[in-house]
Write a protein that holds these residues in place. Sequence first.
Motif, PDB file in Angstrom:
ATOM      1  N   GLN A   6     -15.375 -31.730 -44.955  1.00 38.49           N
ATOM      2  CA  GLN A   6     -15.828 -31.220 -43.663  1.00 38.49           C
ATOM      3  C   GLN A   6     -16.054 -29.709 -43.737  1.00 38.49           C
ATOM      4  O   GLN A   6     -17.080 -29.195 -43.259  1.00 38.49           O
ATOM      5  N   GLU A   7     -15.110 -28.983 -44.346  1.00 39.25           N
ATOM      6  CA  GLU A   7     -15.272 -27.533 -44.451  1.00 39.25           C
ATOM      7  C   GLU A   7     -16.404 -27.171 -45.410  1.00 39.25           C
ATOM      8  O   GLU A   7     -17.111 -26.172 -45.197  1.00 39.25           O
ATOM      9  N   PHE A   8     -16.591 -27.954 -46.461  1.00 36.95           N
ATOM     10  CA  PHE A   8     -17.715 -27.764 -47.382  1.00 36.95           C
ATOM     11  C   PHE A   8     -19.026 -27.811 -46.588  1.00 36.95           C
ATOM     12  O   PHE A   8     -19.893 -26.934 -46.725  1.00 36.95           O
ATOM     13  N   TYR A   9     -19.160 -28.820 -45.746  1.00 38.06           N
ATOM     14  CA  TYR A   9     -20.377 -28.951 -44.933  1.00 38.06           C
ATOM     15  C   TYR A   9     -20.529 -27.765 -43.987  1.00 38.06           C
ATOM     16  O   TYR A   9     -21.593 -27.127 -43.920  1.00 38.06           O
ATOM     17  N   GLN A  10     -19.474 -27.454 -43.246  1.00 40.13           N
ATOM     18  CA  GLN A  10     -19.551 -26.396 -42.245  1.00 40.13           C
ATOM     19  C   GLN A  10     -19.817 -25.028 -42.864  1.00 40.13           C
ATOM     20  O   GLN A  10     -20.490 -24.186 -42.260  1.00 40.13           O
ATOM     21  N   ASN A  11     -19.300 -24.808 -44.065  1.00 37.27           N
ATOM     22  CA  ASN A  11     -19.413 -23.498 -44.690  1.00 37.27           C
ATOM     23  C   ASN A  11     -20.707 -23.287 -45.472  1.00 37.27           C
ATOM     24  O   ASN A  11     -20.951 -22.188 -45.967  1.00 37.27           O
TER      25      ASN A  11
ATOM     26  N   GLN B 233     -24.589 -34.880 -47.407  1.00 39.49           N
ATOM     27  CA  GLN B 233     -25.645 -35.670 -48.041  1.00 39.49           C
ATOM     28  C   GLN B 233     -25.454 -35.689 -49.557  1.00 39.49           C
ATOM     29  O   GLN B 233     -25.571 -36.744 -50.201  1.00 39.49           O
ATOM     30  N   GLU B 234     -25.165 -34.535 -50.129  1.00 39.24           N
ATOM     31  CA  GLU B 234     -24.971 -34.456 -51.582  1.00 39.24           C
ATOM     32  C   GLU B 234     -23.726 -35.222 -52.013  1.00 39.24           C
ATOM     33  O   GLU B 234     -23.726 -35.897 -53.044  1.00 39.24           O
ATOM     34  N   LEU B 235     -22.649 -35.147 -51.217  1.00 35.58           N
ATOM     35  CA  LEU B 235     -21.423 -35.869 -51.566  1.00 35.58           C
ATOM     36  C   LEU B 235     -21.604 -37.373 -51.422  1.00 35.58           C
ATOM     37  O   LEU B 235     -20.975 -38.155 -52.152  1.00 35.58           O
TER      38      LEU B 235
ATOM     39  N   LEU C 152     -17.683 -39.024 -41.840  1.00 32.86           N
ATOM     40  CA  LEU C 152     -17.971 -37.644 -41.462  1.00 32.86           C
ATOM     41  C   LEU C 152     -19.432 -37.467 -41.072  1.00 32.86           C
ATOM     42  O   LEU C 152     -19.756 -36.750 -40.119  1.00 32.86           O
ATOM     43  N   MET C 153     -20.328 -38.117 -41.803  1.00 28.44           N
ATOM     44  CA  MET C 153     -21.752 -38.023 -41.483  1.00 28.44           C
ATOM     45  C   MET C 153     -22.042 -38.628 -40.103  1.00 28.44           C
ATOM     46  O   MET C 153     -22.896 -38.139 -39.358  1.00 28.44           O
TER      47      MET C 153
END
Length: 298
Positions: free
Chosen positions: A250-255, A265-267, A283-284
């Motif tokens: 989640q933080e990866f996406y937000q950051n 999408q990549e994960l 999460l998506m």
Amino acid sequence: MTDFMPVSLNHFVRVYLSHNPHAEAEAVRAGVEDALAAWRHGVRCSCGNPIWVAGSAVAGYGCFACITGNAQPDGDMEIDQVMGDFFYEITDPEACAAQVSAIMRNHPHDYRERLEEIGFIWEDDEYEKEYEEEVNEERAAVPETRNQRLLIQFFKSGEPVTKLILDAYFKERYAEDPNLPLIRTYFKQASPQLKAILLKGLALDPTNPDLLDDLAYFSEFDSMLGQLVQLYTDACIQENDMERFSVLAQEFYQNTIDQGYDALQELSVLFPGDTKGAVIQQLMDTVDLYSNVDDFPF
């Protein structure tokens, strides 16, 4: 009037890396600086037109039309220095926002005057007050504890990271009342010594979400999206606790989403059909419900 969108050198590098994560930040930066030098010396495209610096940085010296095959730019990026330090007429809302953002980032101490030069009219805006208070706090901040003095001395030293320095950073980070304005200054300066602390900590604990979040904030002031993406991806691969994995993803996406990288999408491609994949899918499905992470660590 131009249809280019003015961006700073750092912003261009970040956006380029978001679309080309395997590119080297320093190589892209060097290409921009080389194209800027050529532009300053009057180098022109083979057709006789002035070169497009942003495009020439990665495609060789050429004008917009020769590089892209399109007659006119339509919101395409151009380095702000080419466009008179980004002070010129813009009517497109997104371009205006980029212009204001570049001024706030590149001129933190005289941003009011710079914004007024492009026609900005000041009103009683709460955000502007908070920003000015933040700048004043940073100017007045001084080290008050032994750990803070150790960190400030280290930031100015150029020495390698030691356990003593790493411990001092963690103690300050998790202190009940950390000296945020003091440390924030070095994030905004993209201090290489501060970056060394964060990378050293992640080398020892690569799935630490707090350190990754700190590094994400640091990346707002340094061209390192590719490195940040790689560190977050490695952390997601290594983390086997699903609760911590969910936090990391989640933080990866937000950051990174604001820089054009869709981490979920990549994960989802990296983890198809397994337990981690199910977490990513959840999460998506709920991404619009996320609250934004705080801008500053600690």
